[in-house]
Design an enzyme around this catalytic site. Structure first.
Site, PDB file in Angstrom:
ATOM      1  N   GLY A  88       0.813  -1.223   0.000  1.00 43.60           N
ATOM      2  CA  GLY A  88       0.000   0.000   0.000  1.00 43.60           C
ATOM      3  C   GLY A  88       0.841   1.265   0.000  1.00 43.60           C
ATOM      4  O   GLY A  88       2.073   1.228  -0.074  1.00 43.60           O
ATOM      5  N   ILE A 143       1.479   3.780   2.319  1.00 41.96           N
ATOM      6  CA  ILE A 143       2.452   4.062   3.385  1.00 41.96           C
ATOM      7  C   ILE A 143       3.415   2.879   3.545  1.00 41.96           C
ATOM      8  O   ILE A 143       4.614   3.063   3.758  1.00 41.96           O
ATOM      9  CB  ILE A 143       1.718   4.379   4.710  1.00 41.96           C
ATOM     10  CG1 ILE A 143       0.744   5.553   4.494  1.00 41.96           C
ATOM     11  CG2 ILE A 143       2.711   4.723   5.812  1.00 41.96           C
ATOM     12  CD1 ILE A 143      -0.220   5.786   5.651  1.00 41.96           C
ATOM     13  N   SER A 197      -4.793   6.567  13.648  1.00 44.88           N
ATOM     14  CA  SER A 197      -5.109   7.769  12.882  1.00 44.88           C
ATOM     15  C   SER A 197      -5.562   8.889  13.811  1.00 44.88           C
ATOM     16  O   SER A 197      -6.146   8.626  14.880  1.00 44.88           O
ATOM     17  CB  SER A 197      -6.252   7.421  11.920  1.00 44.88           C
ATOM     18  OG  SER A 197      -6.868   8.583  11.439  1.00 44.88           O
ATOM     19  N   ALA A 198      -5.351  10.110  13.366  1.00 42.00           N
ATOM     20  CA  ALA A 198      -5.838  11.271  14.123  1.00 42.00           C
ATOM     21  C   ALA A 198      -7.359  11.269  14.209  1.00 42.00           C
ATOM     22  O   ALA A 198      -7.933  12.008  15.015  1.00 42.00           O
ATOM     23  CB  ALA A 198      -5.357  12.557  13.455  1.00 42.00           C
ATOM     24  N   TYR A 254     -14.898   3.088  10.266  1.00 40.56           N
ATOM     25  CA  TYR A 254     -13.441   3.052  10.076  1.00 40.56           C
ATOM     26  C   TYR A 254     -12.732   3.514  11.353  1.00 40.56           C
ATOM     27  O   TYR A 254     -11.843   2.838  11.875  1.00 40.56           O
ATOM     28  CB  TYR A 254     -13.029   3.935   8.885  1.00 40.56           C
ATOM     29  CG  TYR A 254     -11.544   4.225   8.865  1.00 40.56           C
ATOM     30  CD1 TYR A 254     -10.621   3.214   8.581  1.00 40.56           C
ATOM     31  CD2 TYR A 254     -11.047   5.501   9.166  1.00 40.56           C
ATOM     32  CE1 TYR A 254      -9.256   3.469   8.588  1.00 40.56           C
ATOM     33  CE2 TYR A 254      -9.689   5.758   9.178  1.00 40.56           C
ATOM     34  CZ  TYR A 254      -8.798   4.745   8.888  1.00 40.56           C
ATOM     35  OH  TYR A 254      -7.440   4.990   8.906  1.00 40.56           O
ATOM     36  N   LYS A 294     -10.163   1.609  14.338  1.00 43.06           N
ATOM     37  CA  LYS A 294      -8.856   2.090  14.837  1.00 43.06           C
ATOM     38  C   LYS A 294      -8.879   2.147  16.361  1.00 43.06           C
ATOM     39  O   LYS A 294      -7.940   1.713  17.018  1.00 43.06           O
ATOM     40  CB  LYS A 294      -8.532   3.470  14.253  1.00 43.06           C
ATOM     41  CG  LYS A 294      -8.241   3.464  12.772  1.00 43.06           C
ATOM     42  CD  LYS A 294      -6.960   2.703  12.469  1.00 43.06           C
ATOM     43  CE  LYS A 294      -6.753   2.430  10.996  1.00 43.06           C
ATOM     44  NZ  LYS A 294      -5.779   1.402  10.703  1.00 43.06           N
ATOM     45  N   PRO A 308     -20.160  16.150   4.999  1.00 38.57           N
ATOM     46  CA  PRO A 308     -20.641  15.745   6.328  1.00 38.57           C
ATOM     47  C   PRO A 308     -19.526  15.087   7.142  1.00 38.57           C
ATOM     48  O   PRO A 308     -18.747  14.291   6.614  1.00 38.57           O
ATOM     49  CB  PRO A 308     -21.743  14.724   6.020  1.00 38.57           C
ATOM     50  CG  PRO A 308     -22.134  14.972   4.606  1.00 38.57           C
ATOM     51  CD  PRO A 308     -20.939  15.550   3.908  1.00 38.57           C
TER      52      PRO A 308
HETATM   53  P1  NAD Z   1      -3.441   1.332   1.593  1.00 38.13           P
HETATM   54  O1  NAD Z   1      -4.830   0.887   1.339  1.00 38.13           O
HETATM   55  O2  NAD Z   1      -2.667   1.949   0.493  1.00 38.13           O
HETATM   56  O3  NAD Z   1      -2.567   0.114   2.194  1.00 38.13           O
HETATM   57  C1  NAD Z   1      -3.151  -0.895   3.002  1.00 38.13           C
HETATM   58  C2  NAD Z   1      -2.694  -2.237   2.425  1.00 38.13           C
HETATM   59  O4  NAD Z   1      -3.248  -3.287   3.224  1.00 38.13           O
HETATM   60  C3  NAD Z   1      -3.171  -2.461   0.997  1.00 38.13           C
HETATM   61  O5  NAD Z   1      -2.062  -2.839   0.197  1.00 38.13           O
HETATM   62  C4  NAD Z   1      -4.194  -3.610   1.103  1.00 38.13           C
HETATM   63  O6  NAD Z   1      -4.210  -4.419  -0.033  1.00 38.13           O
HETATM   64  C5  NAD Z   1      -3.691  -4.317   2.361  1.00 38.13           C
HETATM   65  N1  NAD Z   1      -4.719  -5.067   3.088  1.00 38.13           N
HETATM   66  C6  NAD Z   1      -5.925  -4.629   3.536  1.00 38.13           C
HETATM   67  N2  NAD Z   1      -6.585  -5.606   4.170  1.00 38.13           N
HETATM   68  C7  NAD Z   1      -5.788  -6.716   4.126  1.00 38.13           C
HETATM   69  C8  NAD Z   1      -5.927  -8.038   4.601  1.00 38.13           C
HETATM   70  N3  NAD Z   1      -7.019  -8.462   5.223  1.00 38.13           N
HETATM   71  N4  NAD Z   1      -4.897  -8.896   4.396  1.00 38.13           N
HETATM   72  C9  NAD Z   1      -3.782  -8.506   3.738  1.00 38.13           C
HETATM   73  N5  NAD Z   1      -3.598  -7.254   3.261  1.00 38.13           N
HETATM   74  C10 NAD Z   1      -4.608  -6.362   3.457  1.00 38.13           C
HETATM   75  O7  NAD Z   1      -3.494   2.321   2.858  1.00 38.13           O
HETATM   76  P2  NAD Z   1      -2.375   3.285   3.440  1.00 38.13           P
HETATM   77  O8  NAD Z   1      -2.751   4.686   3.127  1.00 38.13           O
HETATM   78  O9  NAD Z   1      -1.027   2.798   3.081  1.00 38.13           O
HETATM   79  O10 NAD Z   1      -2.643   3.084   4.993  1.00 38.13           O
HETATM   80  C11 NAD Z   1      -1.932   2.123   5.755  1.00 38.13           C
HETATM   81  C12 NAD Z   1      -2.536   2.072   7.157  1.00 38.13           C
HETATM   82  O11 NAD Z   1      -2.470   3.385   7.735  1.00 38.13           O
HETATM   83  C13 NAD Z   1      -4.014   1.680   7.203  1.00 38.13           C
HETATM   84  O12 NAD Z   1      -4.205   0.866   8.336  1.00 38.13           O
HETATM   85  C14 NAD Z   1      -4.740   2.993   7.341  1.00 38.13           C
HETATM   86  O13 NAD Z   1      -5.965   2.853   8.009  1.00 38.13           O
HETATM   87  C15 NAD Z   1      -3.753   3.787   8.188  1.00 38.13           C
HETATM   88  N6  NAD Z   1      -3.901   5.248   8.021  1.00 38.13           N
HETATM   89  C16 NAD Z   1      -3.832   5.791   6.763  1.00 38.13           C
HETATM   90  C17 NAD Z   1      -3.991   7.158   6.601  1.00 38.13           C
HETATM   91  C18 NAD Z   1      -3.967   7.785   5.219  1.00 38.13           C
HETATM   92  O14 NAD Z   1      -4.413   8.911   5.075  1.00 38.13           O
HETATM   93  N7  NAD Z   1      -3.424   7.128   4.201  1.00 38.13           N
HETATM   94  C19 NAD Z   1      -4.208   7.985   7.720  1.00 38.13           C
HETATM   95  C20 NAD Z   1      -4.250   7.394   8.988  1.00 38.13           C
HETATM   96  C21 NAD Z   1      -4.087   6.009   9.125  1.00 38.13           C
END
Ligand code: NAD
Ligand code: UDP
Length: 337
Positions: free
Chosen positions: A10, A12, A124-125, A148, A152, A292
């Site tokens: 993903g 991050i 997350s914030a 969501y 968290k 919203p």
């Molecule tokens: P993303 O969707 O790009 O990456 C998440 C990855 O997890 C994806 O590659 C997806 O395929 C994989 N995944 C999801 N469910 C799965 C499962 N059951 N088994 C195996 N793989 C699975 O998201 P991101 O932006 O990289 O975010 C990473 C984490 O950070 C997440 O937990 C998200 O909630 C958290 N987060 C993201 C943000 C943001 O703005 N991007 C902000 C706060 C928190």
């Protein structure tokens, strides 16, 4: 000994992999590609020249996940895997609860069984709900308004209970503010499917001509120019925070919570103007009704992470915008050719 990265393909996760591989750490990566593409992992290899073990596994499949532990010596985990779209979580709450919570339960059971009781969790914030004031410190009350955010908060509670029951655990909860930008190479970045929900990917698609204009959701908030204020953090800075958190987890036990932001709030209009200045591209916009659930202002006090983890954000807004534009203009369709 390797670090397990869940959700490594993903947005991050891929940037974090680059930082860890560059630092010489051994990685084992798990993803089921439900919101990502294998191409991101290929590009992580291309940027770093380093290899890692990858398993296409769903965290919900406990038996397949256990194979990863049987075949590798895992010492700690960075847990990114989860679904993250607020709107979708309201439409499909069971999908979100099952994927995010059950996936984490399976993971924690196996981490405990195989003696790897160290986890860095992506929170997350959003867990601060509508904060009474800004900047936000880690001791602010938590609350959420959507499934969501509930996942968290629930996972934070599960991890806190785990530490209470077994003091050998070491848990770092990183509460991300708004990650944006891309790797300076322009080879990896955020690749949202369909119409982007978040501001920066939308701005980038407008700047590169894929969309006509940006809708600014509300200009009557209690902020310096009426548009919503957030704490945007460069994804590479965020990735580096995980390296600091893992180093900290290796030396400590217990649970700790960290705000991962810059401490500076920018409005939507600040972002539009900074993006235009940084890239020379035009970002036409129209004022639209409020979205919203949105809040006026949200930004971090990041001092705890500086003091305890020795981590601070280094990139400024100009670089966040320039790198986001670099990624978007070199990859107008994301990882799809
Ligand atoms: P993303 O969707 O790009 O990456 C998440 C990855 O997890 C994806 O590659 C997806 O395929 C994989 N995944 C999801 N469910 C799965 C499962 N059951 N088994 C195996 N793989 C699975 O998201 P991101 O932006 O990289 O975010 C990473 C984490 O950070 C997440 O937990 C998200 O909630 C958290 N987060 C993201 C943000 C943001 O703005 N991007 C902000 C706060 C928190
Ligand atoms: N925003 C906007 N237009 C968009 C997307 C977002 O005006 O197309 C605004 C949104 O109202 C908020 C800010 O940009 O004030 C950041 O929104 P985002 O969804 O990126 O992050 P979050 O709301 O989760 O902090």
């Amino acid at each position: 000994m390797a670090i397990l990265i869940t959700g490594g393909a993903g947005y991050i996760g891929s940037h974090t992999m680059v930082e860890f591989l560059t630092a010489g750490r051994e990685l084992v990566v798990v993803d089921n590609f439900m919101n990502s593409k294998p191409e991101s992992l290929r590009r992580v290899k291309e940027i770093t020249g380093k290899d890692f073990r990858f398993y296409e596994v769903d965290l919900l499949d406990r038996d397949k996940l256990e194979k990863v532990f049987l075949e590798n010596e895992i010492e700690a985990c960075i847990h990114f895997a989860g679904l993250k779209a607020v709107g979708e979580s309201c439409e499909k709450p069971l999908l979100y609860y099952h994927n995010n919570i059950t996936g984490t339960l399976n993971l924690c059971e196996l981490l405990a069984k195989y003696g790897a009781k160290r986890i860095v969790f992506s929170s997350s914030a959003t867990v601060y709900g509508k904060p009474a004031s800004v900047p936000i410190t880690e001791d602010f009350p938590t609350s959420t308004t959507n499934p969501y955010g509930e996942t968290k908060l629930m996972i934070e509670r599960i991890l806190a209970d785990l530490v209470k029951a077994d003091p050998e655990w070491s848990v770092s909860v990183l509460r991300y503010f708004n990650p944006i930008g891309a790797h300076p190479s322009g080879r990896i970045g955020e690749d949202p499917q369909g119409i982007p929900n978040n501001l920066l990917p939308y701005v980038s698609q407008v700047a590169t001509g894929r969309r006509e204009f940006l809708s600014i959701f509300g200009d009557d908030y209690a902020t310096h120019d009426g548009t919503g204020v957030r704490d945007y953090i460069h994804v590479v800075d965020l990735a580096r925070a995980h390296l600091s958190a893992i180093e900290y987890a290796e030396k400590t036990t217990g649970i700790d919570y960290f705000n991962i932001g810059t401490g500076v709030g920018y409005s939507v209009l600040d972002i539009v103007h900074a993006y235009e200045t940084a890239t020379g591209a035009k970002v036409p916009y129209r004022i639209a009704p409020r979205r919203p659930g949105d809040i006026d202002e949200c930004y971090a006090n990041p001092e705890k992470a500086a003091k305890v983890l020795g981590w601070r954000a280094e990139y400024g807004l100009e670089e966040m915008c320039r790198h986001a534009y670099g990624w978007q203009s070199q990859n107008p369709n994301g990882y799809d050719k």
